[in-house]
Design a protein around this motif. Sequence first.
Motif, PDB file in Angstrom:
ATOM      1  N   UNK A 205      -4.121  -1.488   0.200  1.00  0.00           N
ATOM      2  CA  UNK A 205      -3.188  -0.449  -0.234  1.00  0.00           C
ATOM      3  C   UNK A 205      -1.883  -0.674   0.523  1.00  0.00           C
ATOM      4  N   UNK A 206      -0.915  -1.332  -0.133  1.00  0.00           N
ATOM      5  CA  UNK A 206       0.348  -1.635   0.537  1.00  0.00           C
ATOM      6  C   UNK A 206       1.240  -0.398   0.675  1.00  0.00           C
TER       7      UNK A 206
ATOM      8  N   UNK B 190       9.577  -2.949   5.806  1.00  0.00           N
ATOM      9  CA  UNK B 190       8.463  -3.842   6.132  1.00  0.00           C
ATOM     10  C   UNK B 190       7.221  -3.382   5.368  1.00  0.00           C
ATOM     11  N   UNK B 191       6.535  -4.340   4.741  1.00  0.00           N
ATOM     12  CA  UNK B 191       5.287  -4.044   4.058  1.00  0.00           C
ATOM     13  C   UNK B 191       4.139  -4.068   5.049  1.00  0.00           C
ATOM     14  N   UNK B 192       3.316  -3.046   4.996  1.00  0.00           N
ATOM     15  CA  UNK B 192       2.074  -2.974   5.762  1.00  0.00           C
ATOM     16  C   UNK B 192       0.988  -2.575   4.771  1.00  0.00           C
TER      17      UNK B 192
ATOM     18  N   UNK C  74      -8.974 -12.740   0.402  1.00  0.00           N
ATOM     19  CA  UNK C  74      -7.792 -13.598   0.335  1.00  0.00           C
ATOM     20  C   UNK C  74      -6.624 -12.961   1.087  1.00  0.00           C
ATOM     21  N   UNK C  75      -6.424 -11.674   0.912  1.00  0.00           N
ATOM     22  CA  UNK C  75      -5.334 -10.988   1.614  1.00  0.00           C
ATOM     23  C   UNK C  75      -5.513 -11.085   3.124  1.00  0.00           C
ATOM     24  N   UNK C  76      -6.735 -10.900   3.591  1.00  0.00           N
ATOM     25  CA  UNK C  76      -7.008 -11.041   5.028  1.00  0.00           C
ATOM     26  C   UNK C  76      -6.708 -12.463   5.493  1.00  0.00           C
ATOM     27  N   UNK C  77      -7.095 -13.452   4.688  1.00  0.00           N
ATOM     28  CA  UNK C  77      -6.873 -14.855   5.023  1.00  0.00           C
ATOM     29  C   UNK C  77      -5.370 -15.149   5.155  1.00  0.00           C
ATOM     30  N   UNK C  78      -4.578 -14.715   4.194  1.00  0.00           N
ATOM     31  CA  UNK C  78      -3.138 -14.986   4.257  1.00  0.00           C
ATOM     32  C   UNK C  78      -2.491 -14.260   5.422  1.00  0.00           C
TER      33      UNK C  78
ATOM     34  N   UNK D 276       3.739  -9.852   3.377  1.00  0.00           N
ATOM     35  CA  UNK D 276       3.959  -9.357   2.019  1.00  0.00           C
ATOM     36  C   UNK D 276       5.459  -9.273   1.788  1.00  0.00           C
ATOM     37  N   UNK D 277       5.888  -9.853   0.666  1.00  0.00           N
ATOM     38  CA  UNK D 277       7.301  -9.799   0.304  1.00  0.00           C
ATOM     39  C   UNK D 277       7.581  -8.801  -0.794  1.00  0.00           C
ATOM     40  N   UNK D 278       6.587  -8.598  -1.656  1.00  0.00           N
ATOM     41  CA  UNK D 278       6.768  -7.623  -2.732  1.00  0.00           C
ATOM     42  C   UNK D 278       5.437  -7.327  -3.414  1.00  0.00           C
ATOM     43  N   UNK D 279       5.479  -6.299  -4.223  1.00  0.00           N
ATOM     44  CA  UNK D 279       4.339  -5.839  -4.999  1.00  0.00           C
ATOM     45  C   UNK D 279       4.782  -5.799  -6.453  1.00  0.00           C
TER      46      UNK D 279
END
Length: 173
Positions: free
Chosen positions: A27-28, A34-36, A137-141, A148-151
């Motif tokens: 959940x971004x 800044x994206x968290x 995958x998100x955890x890996x990156x 994160x640059x965008x949604x």
Amino acid sequence: MIIKMTQANINDFNKSNDGFIVFGRIVPKFENRIWKYTEELFSKPYFKKYEDEEIDIGYIEGERKVVFFYYAENNCIGQIRLRGNWNGYAYVEDVAVAKEYRKNGVGTALLNKAFEWAKENNFCGLMLETQDINVSACRFYSKNNFIIGSIDTMIYSNLSTANEIAILWYYKF
């Protein structure tokens, strides 16, 4: 061993295309530019597998595109597909690791090969897209210092089976 896709090994394309368990979503949240993100875990995980993709011969002969395969004991157990993008980044189109080899450094080795290729070809970094439901995958990156640059909430909106959003991740050299 990591080697480039050629006519000799082209049949290994899609060999590592195993599915994955969807056990939640990220959940971004955008705060102070800044994206968290946090994670929301599902009570009922499910299995997801993407269809095999068509082989594009341009990845053998093209200048700004490449596929690298990861081999263990002559078996293709992973791949990463890259191409140049208009914004100066190398775009990671796909990373796949056979499920029995995940969490053993194969994905990291492929990512390191992508960094090497991108630097050799004068790109400013790597970018890629994954879905919010692909928490692994998100955890890996994130673990590999992508941010994160965008949604994009619309990219999958026309697919009746998809209930997900696209997350664009970046690594700048």
